[in-house]
Design an enzyme around this catalytic site. Structure first.
Site, mmCIF file in Angstrom:
data_model
loop_
_atom_site.group_PDB
_atom_site.id
_atom_site.type_symbol
_atom_site.label_atom_id
_atom_site.label_comp_id
_atom_site.label_asym_id
_atom_site.label_seq_id
_atom_site.Cartn_x
_atom_site.Cartn_y
_atom_site.Cartn_z
ATOM 1 N N CYS A 131 -17.517 -17.855 56.504
ATOM 2 C CA CYS A 131 -16.471 -17.595 55.514
ATOM 3 C C CYS A 131 -15.263 -16.900 56.135
ATOM 4 O O CYS A 131 -14.119 -17.358 55.974
ATOM 5 C CB CYS A 131 -17.033 -16.794 54.349
ATOM 6 N N PHE A 132 -15.464 -15.797 56.846
ATOM 7 C CA PHE A 132 -14.353 -15.142 57.518
ATOM 8 C C PHE A 132 -13.708 -16.097 58.524
ATOM 9 O O PHE A 132 -12.483 -16.159 58.648
ATOM 10 C CB PHE A 132 -14.825 -13.881 58.250
#
Length: 321
Positions: A131-132
């Site tokens: 996600c990051f």
């Protein structure tokens, strides 16, 4: 219809994946495997699905499905695939970190469509990005494509509590998270490796540091990331670079609007805003960590792998108010 299976069905990413696939016009959910919940209806865990389905969790696997999604904890996907064999026709999308680094030991394609769309279309196995990593990589990829990453990149990003998964820990309890904010894994977050790999794919001489400070926010979902680096061109030139790079992207958009998480929560979008301050270019990037940062992107990859419209099943409205 595409017959789909999910391994590890009780977590947040699996819950979002189930919600999407139940409403996907070309998918039938064949099984949802869970060692902790076999025999229970999935809506007993994912309670947003009450009235939507009577499917139950199972501890049995259909090895003949067309696609299987691995929603397992990091390190467990390799172990699961070593112990379970699927048919030669079965495509695999892994949502863990296990196969994101290129290696001679596996043939997984890194599943960031804005970077590897052609490879994804012909792939049998996909390593879904973190996600990051998704939010940050999309913020700076166009600079790498044009050879503009010469100086260090500084990133500050905050994620919602769902980024930590369903397992309770000291920093996920409501009493700790509420009215609180903290940094963690500064300069050593596990997603840095895949970010660097993607940047070097487009700019082979990239040696600058990505200085990343991840933060925990006191909200449930979404990632708000700011990245800045030196850029000698004008803001107009930067916008042209980004708009050209994302011209064919289904879900990534450049905007001049102020960005906030309600614009993207519950969608598969990534929104980017560019600003110039002196010799620095600031890029703000926002995504839903459970959708574009996980399950939505996994379905986007599945669509590409099966020759479907990239946006099929993913025309989702943001929870704006």
């Amino acid at each position: 219809m595409i017959e789909a299976g999910i391994i590890g069905g009780a977590g947040y990413t699996a819950g979002e994946l189930i919600r999407i696939l139940l409403n996907h016009p070309q998918v039938n959910l064949n099984f949802i495997f869970s060692t902790s919940q076999p025999g229970k209806p999935i809506h007993s865990i994912h309670q947003d699905l009450i009235g939507e389905t009577e499917i139950q969790f199972t501890n049995k696997i259909n090895t003949e499905v067309d696609v299987v999604f691995l929603c397992l904890g990091h390190g467990n996907s390799k172990k699961f695939l070593a112990e379970n064999q699927f048919s030669e026709k079965t495509k695999i999308v892994d949502l863990s970190t296990d196969f994101r680094q290129k290696s001679d030991d596996h043939s997984f394609v890194y599943g960031l469509p804005e970077l590897n769309k052609d490879e994804i279309k012909s792939a049998e196995f996909i390593a879904n990005p973190g996600c990051f990593a998704t939010a940050i990589t999309l913020a700076i990829l166009p600079l790498a494509k044009n050879g503009h990453l010469k100086d260090d990149i500084h990133v500050n990003a905050v994620t919602g509590a769902t980024g930590a998964g369903t397992s309770l820990s000291e920093t996920t309890h409501f009493t700790w998270r509420d009215n609180n904010f903290s940094a963690y894994k500064s300069f050593e977050h596990q997603h840095l490796n895949e970010i660097g790999q993607s940047l070097k794919q487009l700019q082979s001489d990239h040696k600058a540091e990505v200085n990343f400070i991840p933060n925990r926010g006191n909200f449930s979902r979404g990632i708000h990331a700011t990245a800045y680096t030196k850029f000698s061109g004008s803001l107009a030139e930067a916008k042209k670079i980004y708009e050209d790079f994302y011209a064919g992207a289904a879900f990534t958009f450049v905007t001049d609007e102020d960005l906030h998480l309600k614009q993207i929560v519950n969608t598969n979008k990534c929104l980017l805003r560019l600003q110039k301050f002196g010799d620095k270019l600031l890029v703000t990037s926002i995504i839903d960590n459970l959708l574009k940062g996980a399950s939505g992107q996994a379905v986007q990859n599945m669509n590409l792998m099966f020759g479907l419209d990239e946006k099929m099943g993913l025309n989702l409205k943001a929870s704006y108010f």
